[in-house]
Design an enzyme around this catalytic site. Structure first.
Site, PDB file in Angstrom:
ATOM      1  N   HIS A   1       0.817  -7.142  -0.857  1.00  0.00           N
ATOM      2  CA  HIS A   1       0.575  -5.788  -1.362  1.00  0.00           C
ATOM      3  C   HIS A   1      -0.494  -5.814  -2.464  1.00  0.00           C
ATOM      4  CE1 HIS A   1       1.740  -2.837  -4.611  1.00  0.00           C
ATOM      5  NE2 HIS A   1       1.596  -2.020  -3.596  1.00  0.00           N
TER       6      HIS A   1
ATOM      7  N   LYS B   1      -4.247   4.257   4.019  1.00  0.00           N
ATOM      8  CA  LYS B   1      -3.256   4.842   3.121  1.00  0.00           C
ATOM      9  C   LYS B   1      -3.030   6.269   3.584  1.00  0.00           C
ATOM     10  CE  LYS B   1      -1.460   3.564   0.290  1.00  0.00           C
ATOM     11  NZ  LYS B   1      -0.140   3.050   0.000  1.00  0.00           N
TER      12      LYS B   1
HETATM   13  O1  GKR Z   1      -3.408   2.612  -4.931  1.00  0.00           O
HETATM   14  O2  GKR Z   1      -2.826   4.639  -4.395  1.00  0.00           O
HETATM   15  C1  GKR Z   1      -2.681   3.414  -4.365  1.00  0.00           C
HETATM   16  C2  GKR Z   1      -1.548   2.870  -3.514  1.00  0.00           C
HETATM   17  O3  GKR Z   1      -0.783   3.910  -2.993  1.00  0.00           O
HETATM   18  C3  GKR Z   1      -0.685   1.934  -4.318  1.00  0.00           C
HETATM   19  O4  GKR Z   1      -0.298   2.521  -5.517  1.00  0.00           O
HETATM   20  C4  GKR Z   1       0.530   1.442  -3.566  1.00  0.00           C
HETATM   21  O5  GKR Z   1       1.316   0.677  -4.418  1.00  0.00           O
HETATM   22  O6  GKR Z   1      -0.971  -0.017  -2.403  1.00  0.00           O
HETATM   23  C5  GKR Z   1       0.224   0.567  -2.465  1.00  0.00           C
HETATM   24  C6  GKR Z   1       1.080   0.445  -1.247  1.00  0.00           C
HETATM   25  O7  GKR Z   1       2.089   1.149  -1.131  1.00  0.00           O
HETATM   26  O8  GKR Z   1       0.792  -0.361  -0.383  1.00  0.00           O
HETATM   27 MG    MG Z   2       2.544   0.206   0.814  1.00  0.00          MG
END
Ligand code: GKR
Ligand code: MG
Length: 395
Positions: free
Chosen positions: A293, A162
């Site tokens: 996702h 991420k």
């Molecule tokens: O859990 O911080 C998180 C992710 O950024 C999540 O909110 C996203 O929806 O997993 C995500 C993605 O963009 O793949």
């Molecule tokens: Mg994503």
């Protein structure tokens, strides 16, 4: 069998301080467990977002749609429930009910599994030190150390980082170090959640190429179908999205614009398990890849995701999951055990999971006490860095 009650139980569950381009996770994430009761004494389970999405209005609609009805009418229910998310959650609970009633697994009702084990990706975050045991991850080197520990413990064969947290060249360096540490067979992905401009996305793609770092795909480097298409036409690296294609209306413009190579399905937001199966067929038709996702979730969703991934032939990319970050679960026998990064499809009827009532009560009580009322990653980061703003594109 008729549905007699729809129970929605909001929960607040401990969560580590994971960082992303909006900010940082709060100490608790919110989920809602749905329980459908029937006149035959069976209950069907499902799990979805927190109560800011499962609103009283939509719950009322859901009750009007399903009470007194048999659970096999999910299509009719969806037409009556104004929220695609809640309709999807009701569909999963109905499938769980039908499976329990007929002694079939959810994946059997989706046409049967095409794989017995489902591959998942190590979903790695830059993070602050918290109550968890993983420690702070704030540099490329610390990310490599986190990856080593995830791969060691769970056997993952795909790593998703991420991004959107460190400056872009530091994230390129992170991917370079990961490639160097794990060699050519580890699939690598980077997801900065659309925090880069088109120009920065191109620069990152070029820098990755120059450093000889091959990625399975780059996920949402920039915002919107038009932006993604402008990036895609000038690079060879495949692009994936869970941000610019989030509903059926987005599919045609994304395909016409050549904006993406891989669409990431999510049964929580696409309307359920069967909708994701349909998305799989659409992706196949247009020679697009299909991935999955994830957002912070519990074992009920983990089971649903595994049944779905087992039943969709072209879902070959390892699915995302936040599950390894979970401190505690609400299902009996948790946590799910990964073998070489894979989960076996649960073997019991329906989703194959049973609620742990004590855990459920504990996390419902935390929710009731208001430890977190709605997800706001930006507000959480501002507590640590006053004045911080989630500007996009930032770089
Ligand atoms: O859990 O911080 C998180 C992710 O950024 C999540 O909110 C996203 O929806 O997993 C995500 C993605 O963009 O793949
Ligand atoms: Mg994503």
């Amino acid at each position: 069998m008729r549905i007699t009650e729809v129970e929605a139980i909001p929960l607040a569950v401990p969560d580590p301080p994971l960082r992303n381009s909006w900010g940082v996770h709060a100490p608790y994430f919110l989920r809602t467990v749905l329980r459908l009761h029937t006149d035959e004494g069976l209950t069907g389970l499902s799990e979805t977002y927190g109560p800011d999405i499962v609103t009283p209005l939509h719950l009322d609609q859901a009750r009007r749609a399903v009470l007194g009805e048999p659970p096999h009418l999910a299509q009719r229910f969806a037409l009556r429930i104004g929220s695609v998310d809640l309709a999807g959650a009701i569909e999963v609970a109905c499938l769980d009910l039908m499976g329990r009633a007929t002694n079939q697994r959810v994946c059997d009702m989706l046409g049967g599994p095409v794989r017995a084990r489902v591959p998942f990706a190590a979903y790695l975050f830059f993070k602050y030190a918290g109550e968890d045991t993983w420690g702070e991850v704030g540099s490329p080197e610390q990310m490599v150390s986190l990856a080593e520990r995830f791969v060691d413990r769970f056997g993952f064969q795909t790593i998703k980082v991420k991004g959107g947290v460190l400056p872009p060249l530091a994230e390129v360096e992170t991917m370079r170090l990961l490639r160097r540490r794990f060699g050519p067979h580890m699939a690598l992905r980077l997801d900065p959640n659309a925090v880069w401009s088109v120009e920065t996305s191109l620069r990152v793609a070029n820098e990755l190429e120059r450093a000889d770092v091959w990625l399975e795909y780059l996920e949402d480097p920039t915002g919107g179908i038009a932006g993604m298409a402008r990036v895609r036409e000038r690079i060879t690296l495949p692009l994936a999205t869970n941000m610019c294609v989030t509903s059926w209306e987005d599919v045609a413009p994304a395909v016409e614009g050549g904006a993406v190579d891989v669409i990431l399905c999510d049964h929580h937001s696409w309307g359920g398990l069967r909708a994701c199966q349909e998305l799989g067929r659409v992706c196949q038709t247009f020679h697009l890849g299909l991935g999955m996702h994830s957002n912070s979730h519990l074992g009920i969703s983990m089971a649903a995701m595994t049944h779905l991934a087992a039943a969709v032939p072209n879902l070959v990319a390892a699915a995302d999951t936040h599950y390894p970050w979970l401190a505690d679960d609400v299902v009996v026998g948790a946590p799910f055990a990964f073998t070489e990064g894979n989960l076996e499809v649960p073997s019991g009827p329906g989703l194959g999971v049973t609620l742990d009532e004590d855990r459920l009560a504990e996390y419902h009580e935390l929710f009731r006490r208001g430890v977190v009322r709605q997800r706001d990653d930006t507000a959480e980061l501002i507590k640590r860095q006053p004045g911080w703003l989630p500007i996009k594109p930032k770089w």
